[in-house]
Enzyme design. Structure first.
Site, short mmCIF file in Angstrom:
data_model
loop_
_atom_site.label_atom_id
_atom_site.label_comp_id
_atom_site.label_asym_id
_atom_site.label_seq_id
_atom_site.Cartn_x
_atom_site.Cartn_y
_atom_site.Cartn_z
N GLU A 258 0.84 -1.20 0.00
CA GLU A 258 0.00 0.00 0.00
C GLU A 258 0.87 1.25 0.00
OE1 GLU A 258 -3.60 1.95 2.72
OE2 GLU A 258 -2.18 0.55 3.63
N LYS A 333 -10.03 1.56 -1.80
CA LYS A 333 -10.11 1.20 -0.39
C LYS A 333 -11.44 1.68 0.19
CE LYS A 333 -7.33 1.45 3.87
NZ LYS A 333 -6.06 1.94 4.43
N CYS A 367 -5.27 -3.11 3.26
CA CYS A 367 -4.91 -2.90 4.65
C CYS A 367 -6.10 -2.99 5.61
CB CYS A 367 -4.19 -1.55 4.78
SG CYS A 367 -3.24 -1.36 6.32
#
Length: 500
Positions: A258, A333, A367
């Site tokens: 990321e 995300k 994440c």
């Protein structure tokens, strides 16, 4: 009389039901739902074929494309259709699988079945698919099941000592019997729940580069050292170094971490964190195009960690899946951390879906997303076999949250999970000071997998690569024969996870 072969439409549904009930009078309660027809039409319109006679639906053939190596010759109708969800369809698959054919009895003398099969063969050749495979019914077998096995019955039909309306027709259309499938379609009482696995081979098939020819997939994970770059060309050199290495080792995927391009924030350190990230977002398209070129040149699918994009005055954290055939997919995300909101004003995406690749269906979350079990569960229900998680964590406790949650996702969703992050320190870039990371690939926890459910892991906080092979066939065996069968044993009568 006018006969037309065309694509089946959702608007044809009412006529389809009437025709199917006439074709299967003994199974008239088992008709296709409108929702199923709509989904098949959406995911693979060309595979849904009908023939009209004077404008009236007279015959129908439904198909999907699958990576046949994921299923093999021992499967049921429910297996191949994903329990009628059709999440097993994958546009990059290698086999056209027939899931339905029926002809109105009123028109059977017109040999419409042959027209349907010819249309399927043309489609198979057009799409350069290896073969057509189907589980064929043997509807006359119930008359003889008390005196002979299904195997003997099939032999007699093949040798023309007996006649079966379905099997005889398929043999006459150059389909070859492969084996008997037991309990293929439980509601098919006439066939005594048996089916014959039939195959027609496309002689014009040319093996596509990078198609999935076996179940073993090689994953390459990059544990990326944060460092200053004198310019963007130095950054590209480092990216290409890792892609080159992974290509040499014949990896199918390369996973970067990321926000691995944040060292390029250094020239904007005089700006606020949000403004500097907006400046970095201005070169995201250029970086994406460059890494896409590398994916093609080195013949490897690349998950480009994540990078910022700025759209309509909003910042998003986006990961790109850069296919080795040149296609590009993206994932934004969804769950934004308090830190990302505070310093960058990041906004979450709103699309959850699996991606079709030349190695099967994969999932991608970034994440913090992996700490929300609903996301990977939805992806698993869509057919995901490998979940990729690029992450960026500053401290060991932050990393352990990602690690433990990723490991749990592998067990509860019967899939592999690969995580990769950045390591080292990055002085001179605001809010990117320290990193803690350890790339790893997690597996389900059962006898076929490592006893600690970790297929491989890197040395913590050291720049390196991790190259791991994962076998999709082990996931299939786990699903049906595992010590526990989590996806099958869910109490969907009490609860469900679904996408709004």
């Amino acid at each position: 009389m006018q006969i037309e072969t065309r694509t089946l439409k959702v608007d044809d549904y009412d006529e389809l039901v009437e025709t199917m009930r006439r074709a299967y009078p003994q199974m008239s309660e088992y008709v296709w739902s409108k929702k199923s027809i709509a989904k098949l039409n959406k995911i693979f319109e060309a595979g849904q074929i009908c023939i009209t006679v004077d404008g009236k639906i007279a015959a129908v053939a439904l198909s999907i494309i699958v990576n046949y190596e994921e299923f093999g010759d021992d499967h049921t109708y429910s297996d191949i259709t994903g329990n009628y969800t059709f999440n097993t369809h994958i546009s990059t698959g290698n086999v056209l699988y027939g899931i339905e054919v029926f002809v109105d009895p009123e028109y059977r003398e017109l040999r419409l079945g042959r027209r349907l099969y010819d249309a399927r063969k043309e489609l198979c050749e057009l799409l350069n698919l290896k073969s057509i495979i189907l589980g064929g019914r043997i509807p006359h077998y119930h008359k003889y099941s008390h005196e002979m096995s299904a195997r003997e019955y099939i032999r007699k039909v093949r040798d023309k000592e007996m006649y079966d309306p379905v099997l005889s027709f398929q043999l006459s259309n150059n389909f070859l019997p492969i084996k008997v499938l037991k309990k293929y379609l439980p509601e098919d009482e006439a066939s005594r729940e048996n089916a014959v696995l039939m195959q027609w081979n496309n002689i014009y098939y040319s093996k596509k580069p990078n198609t999935m020819q076996d179940s073993v997939i090689r994953l390459g994970l990059v544990q990326w050292q944060m460092r200053q770059f004198k310019d963007i060309h130095a950054f590209y050199e480092q990216v290409e170094f890792f892609v080159n290495v992974m290509g040499d080792y014949k990896s199918d995927f390369v996973l970067f971490p990321e926000l691995f391009n944040t060292p390029l924030l250094a020239p904007f350190n005089n700006l606020s964190e949000r403004d500097s990230m907006i400046e970095l977002a201005k070169i995201t398209e250029e970086i994406k195009a460059k890494i896409s070129e590398l994916a093609i040149s080195y013949n490897v699918n690349i998950i480009s960690g994540s990078m910022p994009i700025f759209e309509n005055n909003d910042l998003y954290n986006v990961s790109y899946l850069l296919h080795r055939d040149g296609r590009i997919d993206e994932y934004r995300k969804i769950h934004i951390t308090p830190n990302e909101r505070k310093y960058y004003g990041m906004k979450g995406g709103n699309e959850i879906r699996v991606f079709d690749t030349d190695c099967g269906k994969i999932g991608l979350v970034i994440c913090y997303d992996v700490e929300f079990p609903e996301l990977p569960r939805i992806l698993a229900d869509q057919g995901m076999k490998i979940l990729f998680v690029p992450y960026l964590t500053d401290t060991q406790n932050a990393y352990m949250r990602v690690r433990h949650c990723a490991a749990a996702r592998a067990i509860e969703n019967e899939c592999y999970v690969a995580i990769a992050g950045c390591v080292g320190n990055l002085p001179g870039v605001n809010n990117m000071d320290i990193q803690f990371g350890q790339a790893a690939v997690f597996t389900p926890s059962d006898f076929a997998f490592p006893s600690n459910a970790v297929k491989g892991e890197a040395t913590p906080n050291t720049e390196m690569t991790l190259i791991v092979d994962v076998d999709l066939n082990l996931l299939k065996d786990l699903h049906y024969n595992g010590s526990v069968q989590i996806l099958k044993d869910r109490r969907t009568d009490l609860y469900e996870t679904y996408l709004k």
